[in-house]
Motif scaffolding. Structure first.
Motif, PDB file in Angstrom:
ATOM      1  N   ALA B 272       0.831  -1.208   0.000  1.00 24.86           N
ATOM      2  CA  ALA B 272       0.000   0.000   0.000  1.00 24.86           C
ATOM      3  C   ALA B 272       0.860   1.251   0.000  1.00 24.86           C
ATOM      4  CB  ALA B 272      -0.915   0.003   1.219  1.00 24.86           C
ATOM      5  N   ARG B 273       0.219   2.352  -0.364  1.00 20.23           N
ATOM      6  CA  ARG B 273       0.814   3.677  -0.290  1.00 20.23           C
ATOM      7  C   ARG B 273       0.090   4.407   0.846  1.00 20.23           C
ATOM      8  NH1 ARG B 273      -0.161   4.998  -5.568  1.00 20.23           N
ATOM      9  NH2 ARG B 273       1.762   4.196  -6.436  1.00 20.23           N
ATOM     10  N   MET B 274       0.855   5.099   1.696  1.00 19.44           N
ATOM     11  CA  MET B 274       0.254   5.817   2.825  1.00 19.44           C
ATOM     12  C   MET B 274       0.494   7.305   2.629  1.00 19.44           C
ATOM     13  SD  MET B 274      -0.986   3.440   4.902  1.00 19.44           S
ATOM     14  CE  MET B 274      -1.589   4.769   5.943  1.00 19.44           C
ATOM     15  N   LYS B 275      -0.568   8.079   2.583  1.00 23.45           N
ATOM     16  CA  LYS B 275      -0.420   9.526   2.422  1.00 23.45           C
ATOM     17  C   LYS B 275      -1.274  10.235   3.463  1.00 23.45           C
ATOM     18  CE  LYS B 275      -0.113  12.989  -1.182  1.00 23.45           C
ATOM     19  NZ  LYS B 275      -0.306  13.345  -2.572  1.00 23.45           N
ATOM     20  N   GLU B 276      -0.676  11.115   4.212  1.00 22.24           N
ATOM     21  CA  GLU B 276      -1.376  11.851   5.280  1.00 22.24           C
ATOM     22  C   GLU B 276      -2.203  10.913   6.148  1.00 22.24           C
ATOM     23  OE1 GLU B 276      -3.366  14.960   3.163  1.00 22.24           O
ATOM     24  OE2 GLU B 276      -1.488  15.741   2.369  1.00 22.24           O
ATOM     25  N   GLY B 277      -1.647   9.754   6.430  1.00 22.58           N
ATOM     26  CA  GLY B 277      -2.319   8.800   7.316  1.00 22.58           C
ATOM     27  C   GLY B 277      -3.391   7.954   6.652  1.00 22.58           C
ATOM     28  N   GLU B 278      -3.643   8.178   5.350  1.00 21.06           N
ATOM     29  CA  GLU B 278      -4.673   7.416   4.641  1.00 21.06           C
ATOM     30  C   GLU B 278      -4.022   6.331   3.780  1.00 21.06           C
ATOM     31  OE1 GLU B 278      -7.948   7.763   5.086  1.00 21.06           O
ATOM     32  OE2 GLU B 278      -7.520   9.365   6.546  1.00 21.06           O
ATOM     33  N   ILE B 279      -4.675   5.172   3.706  1.00 25.90           N
ATOM     34  CA  ILE B 279      -4.118   4.040   2.976  1.00 25.90           C
ATOM     35  C   ILE B 279      -4.679   3.927   1.564  1.00 25.90           C
ATOM     36  CG2 ILE B 279      -5.842   2.329   3.734  1.00 25.90           C
ATOM     37  CD1 ILE B 279      -3.446   0.380   4.157  1.00 25.90           C
ATOM     38  N   GLU B 280      -3.799   3.566   0.619  1.00 25.17           N
ATOM     39  CA  GLU B 280      -4.250   3.226  -0.731  1.00 25.17           C
ATOM     40  C   GLU B 280      -3.602   1.887  -1.088  1.00 25.17           C
ATOM     41  OE1 GLU B 280      -3.508   4.569  -5.355  1.00 25.17           O
ATOM     42  OE2 GLU B 280      -2.673   5.799  -3.746  1.00 25.17           O
ATOM     43  N   ILE B 281      -4.434   0.848  -1.208  1.00 27.63           N
ATOM     44  CA  ILE B 281      -3.912  -0.499  -1.476  1.00 27.63           C
ATOM     45  C   ILE B 281      -3.377  -0.573  -2.914  1.00 27.63           C
ATOM     46  CG2 ILE B 281      -4.540  -2.950  -1.660  1.00 27.63           C
ATOM     47  CD1 ILE B 281      -4.674  -2.103   1.219  1.00 27.63           C
ATOM     48  N   ILE B 282      -2.187  -1.132  -3.087  1.00 25.78           N
ATOM     49  CA  ILE B 282      -1.616  -1.247  -4.440  1.00 25.78           C
ATOM     50  C   ILE B 282      -1.085  -2.653  -4.697  1.00 25.78           C
ATOM     51  CG2 ILE B 282      -1.030   1.178  -4.836  1.00 25.78           C
ATOM     52  CD1 ILE B 282       1.821   0.511  -3.847  1.00 25.78           C
ATOM     53  N   THR B 283      -1.775  -3.662  -4.150  1.00 31.06           N
ATOM     54  CA  THR B 283      -1.271  -5.031  -4.301  1.00 31.06           C
ATOM     55  C   THR B 283      -1.531  -5.605  -5.690  1.00 31.06           C
ATOM     56  OG1 THR B 283      -3.331  -5.847  -3.383  1.00 31.06           O
ATOM     57  CG2 THR B 283      -1.490  -5.672  -1.869  1.00 31.06           C
ATOM     58  N   SER B 284      -2.200  -4.851  -6.549  1.00 28.23           N
ATOM     59  CA  SER B 284      -2.533  -5.290  -7.904  1.00 28.23           C
ATOM     60  C   SER B 284      -3.075  -6.717  -7.924  1.00 28.23           C
ATOM     61  CB  SER B 284      -1.337  -5.134  -8.847  1.00 28.23           C
ATOM     62  OG  SER B 284      -0.211  -5.815  -8.365  1.00 28.23           O
ATOM     63  N   GLY B 285      -4.112  -6.926  -7.140  1.00 30.53           N
ATOM     64  CA  GLY B 285      -4.851  -8.192  -7.191  1.00 30.53           C
ATOM     65  C   GLY B 285      -4.229  -9.347  -6.434  1.00 30.53           C
ATOM     66  N   LYS B 286      -3.047  -9.124  -5.827  1.00 33.33           N
ATOM     67  CA  LYS B 286      -2.417 -10.246  -5.149  1.00 33.33           C
ATOM     68  C   LYS B 286      -3.032 -10.533  -3.785  1.00 33.33           C
ATOM     69  CE  LYS B 286       1.740  -9.007  -5.902  1.00 33.33           C
ATOM     70  NZ  LYS B 286       3.163  -8.812  -5.741  1.00 33.33           N
ATOM     71  N   GLY B 287      -3.784  -9.549  -3.298  1.00 35.75           N
ATOM     72  CA  GLY B 287      -4.509  -9.763  -2.057  1.00 35.75           C
ATOM     73  C   GLY B 287      -3.685  -9.543  -0.804  1.00 35.75           C
ATOM     74  N   TYR B 288      -4.386  -9.405   0.301  1.00 35.33           N
ATOM     75  CA  TYR B 288      -3.761  -9.200   1.608  1.00 35.33           C
ATOM     76  C   TYR B 288      -4.747  -9.700   2.648  1.00 35.33           C
ATOM     77  CZ  TYR B 288      -6.912  -5.195   1.718  1.00 35.33           C
ATOM     78  OH  TYR B 288      -8.040  -4.405   1.685  1.00 35.33           O
ATOM     79  N   LYS B 289      -4.289  -9.806   3.896  1.00 34.70           N
ATOM     80  CA  LYS B 289      -5.189 -10.273   4.958  1.00 34.70           C
ATOM     81  C   LYS B 289      -5.956  -9.091   5.542  1.00 34.70           C
ATOM     82  CE  LYS B 289      -3.123 -14.564   6.520  1.00 34.70           C
ATOM     83  NZ  LYS B 289      -1.732 -14.800   6.918  1.00 34.70           N
TER      84      LYS B 289
END
Lengths: 437, 437
Positions: B272-289
């Motif tokens: 993920a990318r974290m900006k000003e405390g906010e998350i943006e998931i960037i796993t491109s479909g690989k998934g996460y828990k």
């Protein structure tokens, strides 16, 4: 071949032989690769493919459809030796072969790759090189580079020295990729050279469709004819087949297990770009040594008893003590961050100083430089006599320490050599910009 | 302060105190840095600056002109403890401090950086974090991470387990950067977690103008509040101060000695990318828990006697024998290329197999994966019982082997664990694309 029963029938009905590049369509998946032979006791339900990734897989033939993509050619080992005519208009370039994938062929029985070619075989497989120069080939050993040893570095340096002495306009060294950067560093310290010495290799053997051997060899011969009289590594620059980079021998490292553009300059830029055998210098003002500016000189004594030790959270001082007790003459540590190791190693490092055994600190970060002045841990290491490796690669520091110990005895002299730039291994104006390029 | 004579006069006449950021103009060169104190016996002709690179330099004051750029503030160690009021609308986040630069201050006398802050001091220096969550701080040790040991990994895992058990919505671990990735891997194997566990640190201490501590902490608290319930590392993504990356704890590595964006995902993308405390998931479909999908579980037994050994051209089998004789329970080799080491090690590796001591092969290339099937050297290693590390980082394989040996006894079971993906450490669909990103 060992294929039998259903598998044999399927291969024959599709006109496929061992070594051919084929596509197996099965359910929703396609498998592309080169057909390998099977072992004699194997079943008749699988076909074994060597994938482009290097992996061998067995594909069950049920519900599968085979397509021949390209007939494979077995390596032309039965060709007659080339008759090489000297052309007075062409430069004399020597190719010294030490082995490695660039000089290897695949074993169609097991799918493994063996070193097999001599320097002359290299030319038979790549006859276009003869258009570029009068090429003289010489094989000095035939090993995969994971088996390279300091004694072979010395043998290589002496052969190169002889070739240059006998008039070679430039030298190309064919070498395995695993330890190519260690050898490149060793030759950089052992030889002062008035002509280019270019080390090259391949990530895929010449008999595979995706081989990088030819482009690397072509550009290496081009580099050997150029004005850049240093020890360099010439390998693919990108994943396509357009050009190569020429890296300084002391600042380069293998960074990927299988990509063809695996070699990367660390903490600096490559020296040049090589395209179709032509050189384009890209040192951005940092300079390089031109042809003929130094006299040929060989400094080939290396101390063999030097250890290269990685620091890690569970390491204890005992491993340092072991090397001191065994009579090792020098140690390169691959520390963490700016050049640290756990405090628990310090008593053993102090003992090394008492024994007059130099310990050189490098960083497992690889990019950036060692600076033991920033943290208290680093200051304690300086106090214990640990020498900073600056922005040197750990591999280069290991080779340089072997060389320094071969050329002087006193700890203070060794320390001075390690901290002085000898062959471009320490970048005086190291920049933070050279990161992951 | 220890400045005297000419140097003292010059500083005083320019209104400059120790800790100030200044510019010294001298001849054609400008030196910018923070004024450090000198030792008591120093001359009166130099001013010592801590440069942004981390280096300390002494500038001779003759013909020099000083400019004050920014008044320095001494660390606010004398502040009263914060009175923290719980806000029922905010999430409860625990910050566990282990030490490191993120919790360090500079020693104005020597210019060295010492670990000095507790978790509460972290909050006093970064009070904005209290706007984001109800923050509970706890210091479990106070060390620079080069001194981290497996026993502290266990201590950290137990503390995190307790915090989550007591209701923490997410946990942030403040840690030194040198061995952060080893700890991240250790926590990944030791903890099955229903909430985020985010490890962070800094490359420059909080009292330096270029400190990355605040941005990393802010985004770590943001990540701890997110849905991504894995063990991750949150550090600067680029050399500017705009955002951080969240890396999977088993696939990340410190790649530069001093850059703030030193942590990089290897053989995969960041999660993920974290900006000003906010998350943006960037796993491109690989998934996460996701949060809450597993029960909290602690598996904290680690075998301490595991060695991490680097292969190099001059290595001999004796170093393997030494570890076997000392009773080591496992060995991770950092081989060359696709996972090779010199043939001369094979008799000792066979001895390891006889002793039921697992040997795991990784690659010093770091990028790409081990494949011992391609070359004859690799096939001999497989025959000698060497286990493939796949695309695992050497550091992660070392930690995982300690963990695997802590959880089972038989060589075959350990081999199976090493070859099975437990915590995202083996990328099932490893791609050649993830190179130098």
């Amino acid at each position: 071949m060992n294929y039998r029963g259903s598998a044999k029938k399927l291969l024959e009905s599709s006109g496929i032989s061992i070594g051919d590049l084929i596509l197996i369509e099965k359910d929703d998946v396609n498998y592309q690769g080169m057909v390998l032979d099977r072992s004699a006791d194997a079943d008749d339900q699988h076909i074994v493919l060597k994938m482009d990734s290097g992996y061998n897989i067995g594909v069950n033939i049920s519900n599968s459809n085979l397509k021949l993509l390209e007939k494979g050619e077995k390596p032309k080992l039965d060709l007659k030796p080339l008759v090489i005519k000297e052309d007075p208009d062409k430069k004399d370039i020597s190719i010294i072969s030490t082995g490695g994938t660039v000089a290897s062929i695949i074993d169609y029985k097991t799918g493994a790759v063996h070193p097999a070619f001599t320097a002359e075989d290299l030319l038979i497989t790549n006859p276009e090189l003869l258009d570029m120069a009068n090429i003289k080939g010489k094989a000095i050993c035939n090993i995969l580079s994971e088996n390279m040893k300091p004694e072979y570095w010395v043998k290589s340096a002496r052969s190169i020295y002889d070739e240059i002495n006998e008039g070679a306009y430039g030298v190309v060294v064919a070498h395995g990729t695993d330890t190519m950067h260690y050898t490149a560093a060793a030759l950089s310290f052992m030889l002062e050279t008035p002509v280019p010495i270019v080390i090259t290799g391949a990530q895929r053997s010449s008999d595979r469709p995706s081989s990088d051997a030819f482009l690397n060899l072509l550009n290496s011969v081009g580099a050997a004819k150029s004005d850049l009289a240093e020890v360099t590594v010439c390998m693919h620059a990108g994943s396509d087949d357009t050009y190569c980079y020429l890296h300084r021998g002391t600042k380069v490292r293998k960074m990927h297990t299988s990509r063809r553009d695996t070699f990367r300059s660390i903490n600096t830029t490559p020296l040049a770009r090589m395209k179709e055998g032509e050189i384009e210098i890209i040192t951005s003002g940092k300079g390089y040594k031109s042809r003929g500016t130094v006299e040929l000189k060989l400094n080939d004594y290396l101390e063999p008893d030097v250890a290269f030790i990685k620091s890690f959270p569970g390491i204890t001082g005992e491993i340092i003590d072991y090397h001191l007790d065994k009579g090792y003459k020098g140690i390169v540590l691959e520390g963490t961050g700016l050049g640290h190791c756990p405090d628990q190693l310090i008593p053993s490092l102090e003992r090394a100083a008492d024994y007059q055994v130099p310990v050189v600190m490098t960083s497992q970060c690889m990019y950036g430089k060692v600076n033991m002045n920033v943290y208290s841990t680093g200051r304690r290491l300086i106090k214990a006599g640990v020498i900073s490796g600056g922005d040197m690669l750990g591999e280069t520091a290991y080779v340089k320490l072997s060389w320094a110990l071969g050329h002087c005895e006193k700890l203070e002299e060794v320390k001075k050599i390690m901290e002085t730039n000898i062959a471009g291994e320490i970048e005086e104006k190291s920049s933070l910009d050279y990161f992951l390029q």
